[in-house]
Design an enzyme around this catalytic site. Structure first.
Site, mmCIF file in Angstrom:
data_model
loop_
_atom_site.group_PDB
_atom_site.id
_atom_site.type_symbol
_atom_site.label_atom_id
_atom_site.label_comp_id
_atom_site.label_asym_id
_atom_site.label_seq_id
_atom_site.Cartn_x
_atom_site.Cartn_y
_atom_site.Cartn_z
ATOM 1 N N SER A 41 0.831 -1.218 0.000
ATOM 2 C CA SER A 41 0.000 0.000 0.000
ATOM 3 C C SER A 41 0.856 1.254 0.000
ATOM 4 O O SER A 41 1.689 1.423 0.893
ATOM 5 C CB SER A 41 -0.882 0.063 1.260
ATOM 6 O OG SER A 41 -1.667 -1.067 1.363
ATOM 7 N N HIS A 72 -3.385 1.749 -4.302
ATOM 8 C CA HIS A 72 -2.805 0.733 -5.177
ATOM 9 C C HIS A 72 -3.146 1.057 -6.628
ATOM 10 O O HIS A 72 -4.322 1.195 -6.958
ATOM 11 C CB HIS A 72 -3.393 -0.651 -4.882
ATOM 12 C CG HIS A 72 -2.933 -1.221 -3.583
ATOM 13 N ND1 HIS A 72 -1.857 -2.072 -3.490
ATOM 14 C CD2 HIS A 72 -3.380 -1.061 -2.330
ATOM 15 C CE1 HIS A 72 -1.683 -2.403 -2.230
ATOM 16 N NE2 HIS A 72 -2.595 -1.807 -1.506
ATOM 17 N N HIS A 94 -5.542 -8.605 -2.461
ATOM 18 C CA HIS A 94 -5.696 -9.002 -1.058
ATOM 19 C C HIS A 94 -6.852 -9.985 -0.905
ATOM 20 O O HIS A 94 -7.890 -9.829 -1.561
ATOM 21 C CB HIS A 94 -5.982 -7.770 -0.190
ATOM 22 C CG HIS A 94 -4.896 -6.755 -0.202
ATOM 23 N ND1 HIS A 94 -4.868 -5.722 -1.107
ATOM 24 C CD2 HIS A 94 -3.789 -6.620 0.578
ATOM 25 C CE1 HIS A 94 -3.791 -4.992 -0.880
ATOM 26 N NE2 HIS A 94 -3.120 -5.507 0.125
ATOM 27 N N GLU A 97 -10.209 -8.487 -0.132
ATOM 28 C CA GLU A 97 -10.993 -7.895 -1.226
ATOM 29 C C GLU A 97 -11.965 -8.916 -1.812
ATOM 30 O O GLU A 97 -12.788 -8.565 -2.661
ATOM 31 C CB GLU A 97 -10.059 -7.404 -2.336
ATOM 32 C CG GLU A 97 -9.197 -6.226 -1.932
ATOM 33 C CD GLU A 97 -8.188 -5.868 -3.020
ATOM 34 O OE1 GLU A 97 -8.474 -4.955 -3.811
ATOM 35 O OE2 GLU A 97 -7.123 -6.510 -3.082
ATOM 36 N N ALA A 124 2.794 -2.682 4.300
ATOM 37 C CA ALA A 124 2.581 -1.809 5.454
ATOM 38 C C ALA A 124 2.118 -2.712 6.588
ATOM 39 O O ALA A 124 1.343 -3.642 6.354
ATOM 40 C CB ALA A 124 1.515 -0.781 5.121
ATOM 41 N N SER A 228 -1.364 -9.067 4.263
ATOM 42 C CA SER A 228 -0.896 -9.508 2.936
ATOM 43 C C SER A 228 0.346 -10.380 3.069
ATOM 44 O O SER A 228 0.632 -10.926 4.129
ATOM 45 C CB SER A 228 -0.566 -8.268 2.080
ATOM 46 O OG SER A 228 0.566 -7.607 2.609
ATOM 47 N N ASN A 251 2.026 2.105 11.828
ATOM 48 C CA ASN A 251 1.251 2.476 13.021
ATOM 49 C C ASN A 251 1.620 1.507 14.130
ATOM 50 O O ASN A 251 2.145 0.436 13.859
ATOM 51 C CB ASN A 251 -0.262 2.373 12.720
ATOM 52 C CG ASN A 251 -0.644 0.980 12.239
ATOM 53 O OD1 ASN A 251 -0.346 0.594 11.100
ATOM 54 N ND2 ASN A 251 -1.261 0.210 13.100
ATOM 55 N N HIS A 265 -6.807 3.531 8.108
ATOM 56 C CA HIS A 265 -6.104 3.434 6.821
ATOM 57 C C HIS A 265 -5.405 4.749 6.458
ATOM 58 O O HIS A 265 -4.344 4.745 5.831
ATOM 59 C CB HIS A 265 -7.106 3.022 5.736
ATOM 60 C CG HIS A 265 -6.462 2.625 4.438
ATOM 61 N ND1 HIS A 265 -5.490 1.650 4.356
ATOM 62 C CD2 HIS A 265 -6.641 3.074 3.170
ATOM 63 C CE1 HIS A 265 -5.103 1.516 3.089
ATOM 64 N NE2 HIS A 265 -5.777 2.379 2.356
HETATM 65 N N1 HPA Z 1 -3.024 -4.249 11.258
HETATM 66 C C1 HPA Z 1 -3.194 -4.957 10.131
HETATM 67 N N2 HPA Z 1 -2.751 -4.536 8.952
HETATM 68 C C2 HPA Z 1 -2.086 -3.373 8.913
HETATM 69 C C3 HPA Z 1 -1.878 -2.596 10.055
HETATM 70 C C4 HPA Z 1 -2.378 -3.051 11.302
HETATM 71 O O1 HPA Z 1 -2.227 -2.413 12.356
HETATM 72 N N3 HPA Z 1 -1.183 -1.505 9.668
HETATM 73 C C5 HPA Z 1 -0.978 -1.623 8.334
HETATM 74 N N4 HPA Z 1 -1.531 -2.754 7.864
#
Ligand code: HPA
Length: 290
Positions: A41, A72, A94, A97, A124, A228, A251, A265
């Site tokens: 992402s 994407h 994914h 999806e 990510a 993913s 995060n 997101h």
């Molecule tokens: N959890 C799951 N998928 C993710 C996260 C998360 O905190 N951050 C980015 N993709």
């Protein structure tokens, strides 16, 4: 016809389907990539660094699903990165999806048939390890295939030996030499302070995890969590590709009931924007040395 044969007719990642797509691509580009890169992402900018590009939108490639999630694009970019013949997936599929595990991993089998030897996957991920900071890059040392525990493994079904063995080993899923190359390169590129090495756990999503789930995943030994990568890595290892996985910690997973943090997101994409350049630089230098 037995039930398994019916299933494999429906399955777009059959050898013949993958071969058709690989031949279709081979007839349209002179590039013969050794390295494939799957961009996570907001990390599709990597593909823009490729020289002598030949671009194929997913909808043009026989059997290819199309990508839907924000952040994407949906195209396969062939060319050279630091002089190395590469193919880059700008946008991945994914499971959340609604794609099947076979859809999600279809491109990897095409890469194999195109002669690719090394797969680099980026994603990510939420940081579970308390010492990780937002913006860190985690070299994936190992994974926990949580969907696999409940039967969602892309290799479930009839095995085609032309791809690989019935019972592939995954204790060496993430190539040791590529991992140490990634860590050395990070230090040489002055981003050693943000590089970690750890265990990635795949969850299906699309919900971000509850606090109890995050605490459970930590106890299971996961350092980062995402939606993913694991299916693609399983299929890549099945057909003998060497794999390097890099997670951008976008995060911190919430593990405390007093916290007011809410994973979302937008935060994931914002961190990706901030750190995409660093990750791209790292991948570029890794590819140069591969
Ligand atoms: N959890 C799951 N998928 C993710 C996260 C998360 O905190 N951050 C980015 N993709």
């Amino acid at each position: 016809m037995d039930a398994l044969s019916c299933l494999s007719l429906l399955n777009r990642s059959s050898y013949d389907d993958c071969k058709k797509a690989a031949d279709w691509l081979r007839n349209r580009t002179k590039q013969r990539p050794r390295v494939a890169i799957i961009c996570g992402s907001g990390l599709g900018g990597l593909a823009d660094l490729i020289d002598d590009k030949t671009i194929f939108p997913y909808e043009d490639i026989p059997g290819f699903p199309t990508s839907t999630v924000a952040g994407h694009a949906g195209q396969l970019v062939f060319g050279t990165l630091q002089g190395q013949a590469c193919v880059c997936m700008q946008g991945r599929f994914h499971f959340y999806e609604g794609y099947s595990m076979q859809d999600v991993t279809y491109p990897v089998r095409i890469f194999f048939l195109l002669g690719v030897e090394i797969l680099i996957v980026t994603n990510a991920a939420g940081g579970l390890n308390g010492s990780y900071k937002v913006g860190d890059i985690m070299v994936i040392k190992d994974h926990i295939n949580l969907p696999g525990f409940s039967g969602q493994n892309p290799l479930v079904g009839k095995n085609d030996e032309r791809f690989g063995v019935r019972f592939p080993c995954t204790s060496d899923a993430y190539d040791r030499n590529l991992r140490s190359l990634a860590i050395q390169t990070a230090h040489a590129e002055k981003c050693g302070s943000i590089v970690q090495e750890g265990v990635y756990c795949m969850v299906v999503g699309p919900t971000f995890e509850t606090i109890a789930e995050c605490n459970l995943l930590k106890k299971l030994g996961a350092d980062a969590v995402g939606m993913s990568t694991v299916p693609e890595v399983v299929v890549a290892r099945h057909c003998g590709l060497r794999v390097l996985g890099l997670s951008l910690i976008t995060n911190k997973a919430v593990t405390d009931y007093d916290s007011n943090e809410k994973t979302n997101h937008e935060e994931v994409l914002a961190t990706t924007c901030l750190r995409a350049q660093d990750l791209q630089r790292l991948v570029r230098h890794i590819v140069m040395k591969i």
